[in-house]
Write a protein that holds these residues in place. Structure first.
Motif, mmCIF file in Angstrom:
data_model
loop_
_atom_site.group_PDB
_atom_site.id
_atom_site.type_symbol
_atom_site.label_atom_id
_atom_site.label_comp_id
_atom_site.label_asym_id
_atom_site.label_seq_id
_atom_site.Cartn_x
_atom_site.Cartn_y
_atom_site.Cartn_z
ATOM 1 N N VAL A 1 0.963 -1.269 0.032
ATOM 2 C CA VAL A 1 0.014 0.127 0.076
ATOM 3 C C VAL A 1 0.620 1.201 -0.040
ATOM 4 C CG1 VAL A 1 -1.846 1.319 1.150
ATOM 5 C CG2 VAL A 1 -1.819 -1.061 1.035
ATOM 6 N N GLN A 2 1.952 1.318 1.032
ATOM 7 C CA GLN A 2 2.631 2.468 1.019
ATOM 8 C C GLN A 2 3.903 2.182 -0.132
ATOM 9 O OE1 GLN A 2 3.685 3.688 4.809
ATOM 10 N NE2 GLN A 2 1.508 3.611 5.501
ATOM 11 N N GLN A 3 4.110 1.124 -0.665
ATOM 12 C CA GLN A 3 5.209 0.850 -1.733
ATOM 13 C C GLN A 3 6.517 1.191 -1.201
ATOM 14 O OE1 GLN A 3 3.821 3.068 -5.131
ATOM 15 N NE2 GLN A 3 2.075 1.541 -5.571
ATOM 16 N N LEU A 4 6.893 0.617 0.003
ATOM 17 C CA LEU A 4 8.183 0.917 0.509
ATOM 18 C C LEU A 4 8.956 -0.336 0.318
ATOM 19 C CD1 LEU A 4 7.401 2.009 4.306
ATOM 20 C CD2 LEU A 4 8.054 3.533 2.287
ATOM 21 N N GLU A 5 10.249 -0.143 0.091
ATOM 22 C CA GLU A 5 11.014 -1.064 -0.126
ATOM 23 C C GLU A 5 11.404 -1.693 0.957
ATOM 24 O OE1 GLU A 5 14.631 -0.002 -2.288
ATOM 25 O OE2 GLU A 5 13.610 1.428 -3.641
ATOM 26 N N ILE A 6 11.990 -3.189 0.895
ATOM 27 C CA ILE A 6 12.037 -3.840 1.897
ATOM 28 C C ILE A 6 13.278 -3.333 3.073
ATOM 29 C CG2 ILE A 6 13.071 -6.222 2.834
ATOM 30 C CD1 ILE A 6 11.470 -7.518 0.428
ATOM 31 N N LYS A 7 14.077 -2.756 2.243
ATOM 32 C CA LYS A 7 15.161 -2.167 3.315
ATOM 33 C C LYS A 7 14.362 -1.063 4.212
ATOM 34 C CE LYS A 7 17.123 0.870 -0.304
ATOM 35 N NZ LYS A 7 18.366 1.114 -1.084
ATOM 36 N N HIS A 8 13.487 -0.556 3.436
ATOM 37 C CA HIS A 8 13.014 0.817 4.301
ATOM 38 C C HIS A 8 11.996 0.220 5.357
ATOM 39 C CE1 HIS A 8 14.150 3.095 0.659
ATOM 40 N NE2 HIS A 8 14.832 3.527 1.610
ATOM 41 N N ILE A 9 11.249 -0.916 5.164
ATOM 42 C CA ILE A 9 10.344 -1.528 6.150
ATOM 43 C C ILE A 9 11.186 -1.969 7.300
ATOM 44 C CG2 ILE A 9 8.903 -3.242 6.512
ATOM 45 C CD1 ILE A 9 8.033 -2.954 3.526
ATOM 46 N N ALA A 10 12.251 -2.693 6.763
ATOM 47 C CA ALA A 10 13.317 -3.213 8.117
ATOM 48 C C ALA A 10 13.706 -2.117 8.717
ATOM 49 C CB ALA A 10 14.409 -3.968 7.223
ATOM 50 N N LYS A 11 14.226 -1.003 8.399
ATOM 51 C CA LYS A 11 14.624 -0.015 9.137
ATOM 52 C C LYS A 11 13.513 0.745 9.791
ATOM 53 C CE LYS A 11 17.391 4.082 8.701
ATOM 54 N NZ LYS A 11 18.347 4.820 7.954
ATOM 55 N N LEU A 12 12.344 0.803 9.318
ATOM 56 C CA LEU A 12 11.286 1.266 9.993
ATOM 57 C C LEU A 12 10.896 0.710 11.189
ATOM 58 C CD1 LEU A 12 8.935 3.721 9.930
ATOM 59 C CD2 LEU A 12 7.736 1.929 8.488
#
Length: 164
Positions: free
Chosen positions: A125-136
């Motif tokens: 939905v927010q179309q974040l990359e996996i690396k950004h999700i991991a950091k978040l």
């Protein structure tokens, strides 16, 4: 369809269409050609465009996918049988996400455990990359990747149940 409506479709969906086409073609220039072809087809079908926002999104993204698939055989030596097989068996989750059963899909997502719902929403939905999700979420990338895989598998099991 008025020019304003077509412009709003282009503005709202062009990036998503390009993402779909580039995922299939693995080439930005070919993907741009596919998007232009899809937009031309959409403009010719203006009388038949869905009125519902989710259905319109599904229609537009499907048009981009089909235009990209039409270009696939024309690619020179860059394409091989593995690419064709991978495109032919596109992830069922992606197909469902682009389908007209969007409301049913959302209900299925809501029924998932929160850990899976969270990563699915951030990724798709927010179309974040996996690396950004991991950091978040302060989790390792591998964990996020596994959670996404498990979430999609659970979602498909829920979605495919007869009683759902």
């Amino acid at each position: 369809m008025s020019e304003h409506n077509f412009e709003s479709i282009v503005y709202a969906y062009q990036k998503q269409m390009l993402f779909v086409a580039e995922r299939i073609l693995h080439n930005l220039h070919d993907a741009e050609d596919a998007v232009q072809t899809a937009l031309l087809r959409i403009s010719r079908q203006h009388k038949f465009l869905p009125q519902n926002e989710q259905a319109l999104r599904a229609y537009v993204l499907t048009a981009a996918k089909h235009a990209a698939l039409d270009l696939l055989p024309r690619q020179k030596n860059d394409s091989n049988i593995e690419t064709v097989v991978a495109v032919s068996s596109l992830d069922l989750f992606e197909t469902v996400a682009a389908s007209q059963d969007y409301e049913r899909l959302l209900a299925a997502i809501e029924s998932l455990p929160s850990i899976y719902k969270e990563v699915l929403m951030l990724r798709y939905v927010q179309q974040l990359e996996i690396k950004h999700i991991a950091k978040l979420l302060n989790r390792p990338r591998n964990t996020i990747h596994k959670q996404l895989t498990r979430a999609k598998a659970q979602l498909l099991r829920i979605y495919q149940r007869e009683d759902f």
